[in-house]
Design a protein around this motif. Sequence first.
Motif, short mmCIF file in Angstrom:
data_model
loop_
_atom_site.label_atom_id
_atom_site.label_comp_id
_atom_site.label_asym_id
_atom_site.label_seq_id
_atom_site.Cartn_x
_atom_site.Cartn_y
_atom_site.Cartn_z
N ALA A 78 1.06 -0.53 -0.35
CA ALA A 78 0.42 -0.24 -0.02
C ALA A 78 0.72 1.00 -0.13
O ALA A 78 1.85 1.22 0.85
CB ALA A 78 -0.90 -0.08 0.86
N GLY A 79 0.07 2.32 -0.56
CA GLY A 79 1.12 3.53 -0.33
C GLY A 79 2.27 3.52 -1.48
O GLY A 79 1.95 4.08 -2.22
N THR A 80 3.56 3.58 -0.70
CA THR A 80 4.91 3.35 -1.29
C THR A 80 5.23 2.20 -1.76
O THR A 80 6.38 2.37 -1.79
CB THR A 80 5.66 5.16 -0.60
OG1 THR A 80 5.64 4.54 0.78
CG2 THR A 80 4.86 6.34 -0.50
N ASP A 81 4.95 1.28 -0.14
CA ASP A 81 5.70 -0.03 -0.81
C ASP A 81 5.07 -1.34 -0.85
O ASP A 81 3.68 -1.51 -0.18
CB ASP A 81 6.31 -0.37 0.90
CG ASP A 81 6.78 0.72 1.40
OD1 ASP A 81 6.80 1.63 2.37
OD2 ASP A 81 8.21 0.72 0.95
N PHE A 82 5.38 -1.75 -1.59
CA PHE A 82 4.92 -3.03 -2.27
C PHE A 82 6.13 -4.40 -2.42
O PHE A 82 7.28 -4.13 -2.47
CB PHE A 82 4.09 -2.46 -3.93
CG PHE A 82 3.49 -1.42 -3.83
CD1 PHE A 82 4.27 -0.29 -4.05
CD2 PHE A 82 2.31 -1.44 -3.37
CE1 PHE A 82 2.88 1.15 -4.68
CE2 PHE A 82 1.19 -0.22 -3.31
CZ PHE A 82 2.32 0.74 -3.60
N THR A 83 4.80 -5.40 -2.73
CA THR A 83 5.92 -7.07 -2.86
C THR A 83 5.32 -7.56 -3.25
O THR A 83 3.99 -7.87 -3.55
CB THR A 83 6.05 -7.50 -1.16
OG1 THR A 83 6.68 -6.78 -0.73
CG2 THR A 83 6.33 -8.65 -1.22
N LEU A 84 6.21 -8.59 -4.57
CA LEU A 84 5.81 -9.13 -5.65
C LEU A 84 6.19 -10.84 -4.62
O LEU A 84 6.94 -10.34 -4.57
CB LEU A 84 6.29 -9.73 -6.63
CG LEU A 84 5.71 -10.90 -7.31
CD1 LEU A 84 4.59 -10.76 -7.97
CD2 LEU A 84 6.92 -10.45 -8.93
N LYS A 85 5.24 -11.78 -4.58
CA LYS A 85 5.77 -12.71 -3.77
C LYS A 85 5.53 -13.86 -4.84
O LYS A 85 3.94 -14.45 -5.01
CB LYS A 85 5.00 -13.17 -1.95
CG LYS A 85 5.82 -12.84 -1.71
CD LYS A 85 5.19 -12.68 0.41
CE LYS A 85 5.75 -11.44 0.90
NZ LYS A 85 5.10 -12.13 2.61
N ILE A 86 6.43 -15.66 -4.44
CA ILE A 86 6.18 -16.47 -5.18
C ILE A 86 6.50 -17.46 -3.96
O ILE A 86 7.35 -17.51 -3.50
CB ILE A 86 7.16 -16.74 -6.50
CG1 ILE A 86 7.32 -15.35 -7.84
CG2 ILE A 86 6.52 -17.63 -7.12
CD1 ILE A 86 8.61 -15.40 -8.48
N SER A 87 5.27 -18.25 -4.37
CA SER A 87 5.15 -19.47 -2.83
C SER A 87 6.52 -20.66 -2.85
O SER A 87 6.89 -20.40 -2.24
CB SER A 87 3.60 -19.62 -3.08
OG SER A 87 3.22 -20.48 -3.93
N ARG A 88 6.14 -21.05 -4.24
CA ARG A 88 6.97 -22.00 -4.55
C ARG A 88 7.74 -22.05 -5.93
O ARG A 88 7.18 -21.49 -6.79
CB ARG A 88 6.53 -23.14 -4.16
CG ARG A 88 6.12 -23.59 -2.93
CD ARG A 88 5.13 -25.43 -2.69
NE ARG A 88 3.82 -25.11 -3.55
CZ ARG A 88 2.88 -24.19 -3.50
NH1 ARG A 88 2.22 -23.40 -3.22
NH2 ARG A 88 1.57 -24.84 -4.82
N VAL A 89 9.29 -21.71 -6.48
CA VAL A 89 9.59 -21.22 -7.18
C VAL A 89 9.61 -22.74 -8.40
O VAL A 89 9.95 -23.39 -8.16
CB VAL A 89 10.11 -20.41 -7.48
CG1 VAL A 89 11.60 -20.14 -8.70
CG2 VAL A 89 11.04 -19.23 -6.02
N GLU A 90 9.55 -22.36 -9.88
CA GLU A 90 9.23 -23.07 -10.44
C GLU A 90 10.48 -22.72 -11.63
O GLU A 90 10.53 -21.61 -11.38
CB GLU A 90 7.74 -23.77 -11.01
CG GLU A 90 6.97 -24.19 -10.08
CD GLU A 90 5.89 -24.69 -10.95
OE1 GLU A 90 5.87 -24.67 -12.22
OE2 GLU A 90 4.89 -25.06 -10.24
#
Lengths: 112, 123
Positions: A72-84
């Motif tokens: 939110a706002g200015t801070d964001f995250t992309l997550k991959i739960s289990r990398v393939e």
Amino acid sequence: DIVMTQTPLSSPVTLGQPASISCRSSQSLVHSDGNTYLSWLQQRPGQPPRLLIYKISNRFSGVPDRFSGSGAGTDFTLKISRVEAEDVGVYYCMQATQFPPSFGQGTKLEIK
Amino acid sequence: QLQLQESGSGLVKPSQTLSLTCAVSGGSISSGGYSWSWIRQPPGKGLEWIGYIYHSGSTYYNPSLKSRVTISVDRSKNQFSLKLSSVTAADTAVYYCARVGGFGELFKAFDYWGQGTLVTVSS
């Protein structure tokens, strides 16, 4: 102009393990209409960018549910739960809230 | 399935004008209220937004390129175009066209991209 800063720039990950990429904007990405136009794009080697996530956390059609976005706002995250193996490539955050649209410098995801 | 395909000159001499076209198939460029955009990527580097043409025909350009860029649409051919004048080696890049959501859930999302075309500026 809004500057998008991603960390890390390179992320070696073991197959099956999670991965996380951060993106910080120099100004709030909340639009006057109340939405936050922050997207995540994936660029596999030799391929064009592909939309993964839009408006912080919405997965685009056909995107596996191991990908998730938050923030939110200015801070964001992309997550991959289990990398393939097919997840190898460069990931970009992008803002379209304020003119001109701008991209992060990219985070290279590679397999250890 | 919507598809976008860039075409145009792959080699342009310094000071000349780069011209590219993006052909849209699998959907009409005039329907759905979408905008259409150009983005470029210098070899080994990140992405730079060049400009939009809105459904209304209005155009918006990156201020860093504004004096040299023209984006136009040819609805009869279902395509839109990019012209970049007075090019230098710094304009060498892969140029992508993309569709941008014009309203609703995918508003402002760059949802479909072309494969890209490499333009080299060299004498």
